[in-house]
Design a protein around this motif. Structure first.
Motif, PDB file in Angstrom:
ATOM      1  N   ILE A  39      -4.053   5.456   0.589  1.00 46.01           N
ATOM      2  CA  ILE A  39      -3.721   5.456   2.016  1.00 46.01           C
ATOM      3  C   ILE A  39      -2.212   5.626   2.144  1.00 46.01           C
ATOM      4  CG2 ILE A  39      -3.636   4.072   4.109  1.00 46.01           C
ATOM      5  CD1 ILE A  39      -6.150   2.695   3.245  1.00 46.01           C
ATOM      6  N   CYS A  40      -1.796   6.608   2.894  1.00 46.60           N
ATOM      7  CA  CYS A  40      -0.377   6.836   3.127  1.00 46.60           C
ATOM      8  C   CYS A  40       0.069   5.897   4.246  1.00 46.60           C
ATOM      9  CB  CYS A  40      -0.129   8.292   3.495  1.00 46.60           C
ATOM     10  SG  CYS A  40      -0.650   9.422   2.202  1.00 46.60           S
ATOM     11  N   ILE A  41       0.744   4.841   3.872  1.00 46.06           N
ATOM     12  CA  ILE A  41       1.106   3.783   4.819  1.00 46.06           C
ATOM     13  C   ILE A  41       1.946   4.324   5.966  1.00 46.06           C
ATOM     14  CG2 ILE A  41       2.336   1.595   5.057  1.00 46.06           C
ATOM     15  CD1 ILE A  41      -0.338   1.398   3.583  1.00 46.06           C
ATOM     16  N   PHE A  42       2.862   5.236   5.686  1.00 48.47           N
ATOM     17  CA  PHE A  42       3.710   5.786   6.743  1.00 48.47           C
ATOM     18  C   PHE A  42       2.871   6.463   7.820  1.00 48.47           C
ATOM     19  CE2 PHE A  42       7.410   7.286   8.726  1.00 48.47           C
ATOM     20  CZ  PHE A  42       7.190   8.606   9.115  1.00 48.47           C
ATOM     21  N   LEU A  43       1.844   7.212   7.425  1.00 55.95           N
ATOM     22  CA  LEU A  43       0.999   7.908   8.399  1.00 55.95           C
ATOM     23  C   LEU A  43       0.047   6.958   9.115  1.00 55.95           C
ATOM     24  CD1 LEU A  43       0.163  11.068   6.292  1.00 55.95           C
ATOM     25  CD2 LEU A  43       1.779  10.892   8.178  1.00 55.95           C
ATOM     26  N   ALA A  44      -0.279   5.857   8.470  1.00 58.45           N
ATOM     27  CA  ALA A  44      -1.203   4.888   9.060  1.00 58.45           C
ATOM     28  C   ALA A  44      -0.493   3.840   9.912  1.00 58.45           C
ATOM     29  CB  ALA A  44      -2.006   4.201   7.958  1.00 58.45           C
ATOM     30  N   ALA A  45       0.817   3.961  10.085  1.00 56.57           N
ATOM     31  CA  ALA A  45       1.593   2.953  10.817  1.00 56.57           C
ATOM     32  C   ALA A  45       1.086   2.684  12.235  1.00 56.57           C
ATOM     33  CB  ALA A  45       3.059   3.337  10.831  1.00 56.57           C
ATOM     34  N   PRO A  46       0.683   3.697  13.025  1.00 61.09           N
ATOM     35  CA  PRO A  46       0.183   3.383  14.362  1.00 61.09           C
ATOM     36  C   PRO A  46      -1.109   2.558  14.357  1.00 61.09           C
ATOM     37  CG  PRO A  46       0.786   5.692  14.242  1.00 61.09           C
ATOM     38  CD  PRO A  46       0.859   5.135  12.856  1.00 61.09           C
ATOM     39  N   TRP A  47      -1.824   2.597  13.252  1.00 65.46           N
ATOM     40  CA  TRP A  47      -3.094   1.871  13.172  1.00 65.46           C
ATOM     41  C   TRP A  47      -2.929   0.455  12.636  1.00 65.46           C
ATOM     42  CZ3 TRP A  47      -6.957   4.122  15.596  1.00 65.46           C
ATOM     43  CH2 TRP A  47      -6.857   5.471  15.835  1.00 65.46           C
ATOM     44  N   ALA A  48      -1.808   0.167  11.990  1.00 61.50           N
ATOM     45  CA  ALA A  48      -1.586  -1.130  11.362  1.00 61.50           C
ATOM     46  C   ALA A  48      -1.743  -2.313  12.320  1.00 61.50           C
ATOM     47  CB  ALA A  48      -0.228  -1.156  10.673  1.00 61.50           C
TER      48      ALA A  48
END
Length: 94
Positions: A39-48
């Motif tokens: 999982i690319c954390i930077f791209l998933a930031a809005p979902w965190a």
């Protein structure tokens, strides 16, 4: 029929931006996960911020997560757009 972005109310602009960022982020996260395997954390930031909510309700279905998250981000974007429109009208800006 041509949609003119500048004629849209601010709440709708904010909602489209919020929902669009959510969908784009989800698509890029899935793509990155399938290519890299992580999982690319930077791209998933809005979902965190939504992860604890979904984990507490034990929602693991990706489709439900995407739809619900997009709706939530659309509503948050609409709320921000409403405030922007209110303050711009108050100051006399267009």
């Amino acid at each position: 029929m041509r949609l003119n972005w500048k004629k849209w109310p601010y709440w709708l602009r904010g909602g489209v931006i919020g929902g669009g960022v959510a969908v784009l982020s989800a698509a890029l996260t899935e793509f990155c996960g399938s290519v890299v395997g992580l999982i690319c954390i930077f791209l998933a930031a809005p979902w965190a911020p939504l992860w604890p909510i979904f984990w507490s309700y034990k929602i693991a279905n990706t489709t439900i997560f995407l739809i619900t998250g997009t709706i939530i981000w659309f509503l948050l974007g609409s709320l921000i757009g409403t405030f922007v429109g209110y303050f711009r009208k108050r100051k006399g800006l267009k």
